[in-house]
Design an enzyme around this catalytic site. Structure first.
Site, PDB file in Angstrom:
ATOM      1  N   GLY A 171      46.600  11.966  15.145  1.00 49.23           N
ATOM      2  CA  GLY A 171      47.353  11.188  13.743  1.00 49.23           C
ATOM      3  C   GLY A 171      48.553  10.207  14.907  1.00 49.23           C
ATOM      4  O   GLY A 171      49.372   9.647  14.353  1.00 49.23           O
ATOM      5  N   GLU A 180      40.500  19.257  19.279  1.00 54.46           N
ATOM      6  CA  GLU A 180      41.332  18.474  19.063  1.00 54.46           C
ATOM      7  C   GLU A 180      42.562  18.451  19.794  1.00 54.46           C
ATOM      8  O   GLU A 180      43.327  19.199  19.548  1.00 54.46           O
ATOM      9  CB  GLU A 180      41.958  18.661  17.508  1.00 54.46           C
ATOM     10  CG  GLU A 180      40.557  18.609  16.637  1.00 54.46           C
ATOM     11  CD  GLU A 180      40.967  18.141  15.096  1.00 54.46           C
ATOM     12  OE1 GLU A 180      40.647  17.104  14.810  1.00 54.46           O
ATOM     13  OE2 GLU A 180      42.149  18.782  14.523  1.00 54.46           O
ATOM     14  N   GLY A 202      40.766  12.428  10.660  1.00 54.35           N
ATOM     15  CA  GLY A 202      41.829  12.574   9.814  1.00 54.35           C
ATOM     16  C   GLY A 202      42.099  11.477   9.123  1.00 54.35           C
ATOM     17  O   GLY A 202      41.204  11.081   8.214  1.00 54.35           O
ATOM     18  N   GLY A 203      42.947  10.679   9.612  1.00 56.92           N
ATOM     19  CA  GLY A 203      43.357   9.421   8.890  1.00 56.92           C
ATOM     20  C   GLY A 203      42.002   8.423   8.518  1.00 56.92           C
ATOM     21  O   GLY A 203      41.895   7.986   7.415  1.00 56.92           O
ATOM     22  N   ASN A 227      38.828  15.385   7.469  1.00 51.94           N
ATOM     23  CA  ASN A 227      40.129  16.177   7.065  1.00 51.94           C
ATOM     24  C   ASN A 227      41.009  15.458   6.156  1.00 51.94           C
ATOM     25  O   ASN A 227      41.660  14.650   6.955  1.00 51.94           O
ATOM     26  CB  ASN A 227      40.679  16.867   8.335  1.00 51.94           C
ATOM     27  CG  ASN A 227      41.810  17.807   7.990  1.00 51.94           C
ATOM     28  OD1 ASN A 227      42.163  17.912   6.955  1.00 51.94           O
ATOM     29  ND2 ASN A 227      42.648  17.695   9.187  1.00 51.94           N
ATOM     30  N   TRP A 228      40.885  15.587   4.998  1.00 51.51           N
ATOM     31  CA  TRP A 228      41.805  14.729   4.355  1.00 51.51           C
ATOM     32  C   TRP A 228      43.540  15.210   4.249  1.00 51.51           C
ATOM     33  O   TRP A 228      44.248  14.287   3.610  1.00 51.51           O
ATOM     34  CB  TRP A 228      41.391  14.785   2.625  1.00 51.51           C
ATOM     35  CG  TRP A 228      39.953  14.211   2.188  1.00 51.51           C
ATOM     36  CD1 TRP A 228      39.353  13.514   3.168  1.00 51.51           C
ATOM     37  CD2 TRP A 228      39.558  13.726   1.094  1.00 51.51           C
ATOM     38  NE1 TRP A 228      38.108  13.016   2.787  1.00 51.51           N
ATOM     39  CE2 TRP A 228      38.089  13.246   1.327  1.00 51.51           C
ATOM     40  CE3 TRP A 228      39.915  14.053   0.018  1.00 51.51           C
ATOM     41  CZ2 TRP A 228      37.522  12.663   0.465  1.00 51.51           C
ATOM     42  CZ3 TRP A 228      39.084  13.739  -1.282  1.00 51.51           C
ATOM     43  CH2 TRP A 228      37.751  13.038  -0.844  1.00 51.51           C
ATOM     44  N   LYS A 229      43.459  16.274   4.685  1.00 53.94           N
ATOM     45  CA  LYS A 229      45.063  16.934   4.764  1.00 53.94           C
ATOM     46  C   LYS A 229      45.410  17.001   3.602  1.00 53.94           C
ATOM     47  O   LYS A 229      44.865  17.116   2.371  1.00 53.94           O
ATOM     48  CB  LYS A 229      45.732  15.822   5.890  1.00 53.94           C
ATOM     49  CG  LYS A 229      44.928  15.981   7.155  1.00 53.94           C
ATOM     50  CD  LYS A 229      46.007  15.444   8.227  1.00 53.94           C
ATOM     51  CE  LYS A 229      45.205  14.881   9.555  1.00 53.94           C
ATOM     52  NZ  LYS A 229      46.095  14.720  10.468  1.00 53.94           N
ATOM     53  N   HIS A 255      43.608  24.617  12.382  1.00 57.10           N
ATOM     54  CA  HIS A 255      43.883  23.094  12.703  1.00 57.10           C
ATOM     55  C   HIS A 255      45.295  23.313  13.308  1.00 57.10           C
ATOM     56  O   HIS A 255      46.084  24.021  12.844  1.00 57.10           O
ATOM     57  CB  HIS A 255      44.057  22.243  11.340  1.00 57.10           C
ATOM     58  CG  HIS A 255      44.231  20.915  11.650  1.00 57.10           C
ATOM     59  ND1 HIS A 255      45.397  20.237  11.871  1.00 57.10           N
ATOM     60  CD2 HIS A 255      43.290  19.890  11.914  1.00 57.10           C
ATOM     61  CE1 HIS A 255      45.332  19.003  12.000  1.00 57.10           C
ATOM     62  NE2 HIS A 255      43.850  18.786  12.135  1.00 57.10           N
ATOM     63  N   SER A 263      42.295  10.954  16.497  1.00 58.50           N
ATOM     64  CA  SER A 263      42.459   9.348  16.251  1.00 58.50           C
ATOM     65  C   SER A 263      40.917   8.718  16.505  1.00 58.50           C
ATOM     66  O   SER A 263      40.731   7.697  16.929  1.00 58.50           O
ATOM     67  CB  SER A 263      43.419   9.015  17.362  1.00 58.50           C
ATOM     68  OG  SER A 263      44.568   9.368  16.927  1.00 58.50           O
ATOM     69  N   GLU A 297      47.924  21.538  12.613  1.00 55.24           N
ATOM     70  CA  GLU A 297      49.086  21.375  11.778  1.00 55.24           C
ATOM     71  C   GLU A 297      49.510  22.927  11.387  1.00 55.24           C
ATOM     72  O   GLU A 297      50.567  23.116  11.063  1.00 55.24           O
ATOM     73  CB  GLU A 297      48.999  20.345  11.053  1.00 55.24           C
ATOM     74  CG  GLU A 297      48.735  18.937  11.755  1.00 55.24           C
ATOM     75  CD  GLU A 297      48.008  18.024  10.981  1.00 55.24           C
ATOM     76  OE1 GLU A 297      47.388  17.995   9.757  1.00 55.24           O
ATOM     77  OE2 GLU A 297      47.794  16.900  11.758  1.00 55.24           O
TER      78      GLU A 297
HETATM   79  C1  PEP Z   1      42.944  15.797  12.380  1.00 57.12           C
HETATM   80  O1  PEP Z   1      43.810  15.829  11.469  1.00 57.12           O
HETATM   81  O2  PEP Z   1      41.956  16.676  12.438  1.00 57.12           O
HETATM   82  C2  PEP Z   1      42.728  14.751  13.035  1.00 57.12           C
HETATM   83  C3  PEP Z   1      41.702  14.426  13.828  1.00 57.12           C
HETATM   84  O3  PEP Z   1      43.717  13.514  12.593  1.00 57.12           O
HETATM   85  P1  PEP Z   1      43.281  12.129  13.040  1.00 57.12           P
HETATM   86  O4  PEP Z   1      41.975  11.526  12.951  1.00 57.12           O
HETATM   87  O5  PEP Z   1      44.157  11.302  11.949  1.00 57.12           O
HETATM   88  O6  PEP Z   1      43.888  11.942  14.532  1.00 57.12           O
END
Ligand code: PEP
Length: 256
Positions: free
Chosen positions: A176, A170, A237-238, A13-15, A98, A216, A100
């Site tokens: 994040g 999640e 994500g990251g 997920n590049w956000k 998601h 994470s 966010e």
């Molecule tokens: C996400 O945004 O779905 C996610 C899992 O982010 P991160 O891996 O950065 O916690």
């Protein structure tokens, strides 16, 4: 539960990251590193990057997804993008619900359900996100909350259509933040989601459902998380923004 009955999927997920030029560079770097993957590989990218990423991913084992879609086919919804528009471009996946989106853009379980319905009707595969906040975990309502989110999001979805649903558990407190759920915590909630699918549909549907963990996930913790009996890969994500890190997680899922 029989893990062999379902495919692990690692989805990035590049956000709100990467210009089209940067997106091309990243997908070109990821491609050779994941070519031998023994799991599903998906990159969900900003709308403006879709064309370039679809073109660059052509002929590879990387599926391409968007990060949201609207529930209407078209209309007066300034700034929104419909599932039909995505499907017409050749997009195969879409993240829906998601945290966010729920947290910053007011999305509710009901609008998540409407978006899921629209995505399925357009032929897309949905990565449906559910998960609790730290406060909700501390209040001891994680299981009920995640079961409720799952049930409402899947309202009106037939058993046959579940083959185009991936659920991502999640925990909001792990996204994040660098704080990962323990593998036991991740497995426990993924198992609750699977039991919810079994209760609403049946055991076969539950056994076949891909349920990811997200929060994470990194090269250093991926192997342990994806080895859990009810965890079928991850939403990343990251770490999906670094080709080597994303590929290392894909490798862990391929071996797990
Ligand atoms: C996400 O945004 O779905 C996610 C899992 O982010 P991160 O891996 O950065 O916690």
């Amino acid at each position: 539960m029989n893990k062999a009955k379902r495919q692990a999927v690692i989805a990035g997920n590049w956000k709100m990251n990467k210009t089209p030029a940067e997106a091309k560079e990243l997908i070109e770097a990821i491609k050779p590193l994941v070519a031998d993957a023994n799991c599903g590989v998906v990159c969900c990218v900003p709308y403006v990057d879709l064309s370039v990423v679809l073109e660059a991913a052509k002929g590879s084992n990387i599926g391409v997804g968007a990060e949201n879609c609207h529930w209407a086919k078209s209309g007066a919804f300034t700034g929104e993008v419909s599932a039909e528009m995505l499907a017409s471009m050749g997009v195969q996946y879409v993240i829906i619900g998601h945290s966010e989106r729920r947290q910053y853009f007011g999305e509710t379980d009901v609008t998540v359900n409407q978006r899921v319905r629209a995505a399925l009707d357009a032929g897309l595969t949905v990565i449906l996100c559910v998960g609790e906040s730290l406060e909700q975990r501390e209040q001891g309502v994680t299981s009920e909350l995640v079961a409720m989110q799952t049930k409402i999001a899947l309202g009106g979805v037939s058993k046959d259509e579940l083959s185009r649903i991936i659920i991502a558990y999640e925990p909001i407190w792990a996204i994040g933040t660098g704080k990962t759920a323990t593998s036991e915590q991740a497995n426990e909630v993924c198992k609750t989601i699977r039991e919810t699918i079994a209760a609403v549909y049946d055991e076969d549907a539950a056994e076949a459902m891909t349920i990811q963990y997200g929060g994470s996930m990194k090269p250093g913790n991926a192997a342990e998380l994806v080895a859990q009996p009810d965890v079928d890969g991850g939403l990343i994500g990251g770490a999906s923004l670094k080709a080597e890190d994303f590929a290392a997680i894909v490798k862990a899922a391929s071996e797990g």
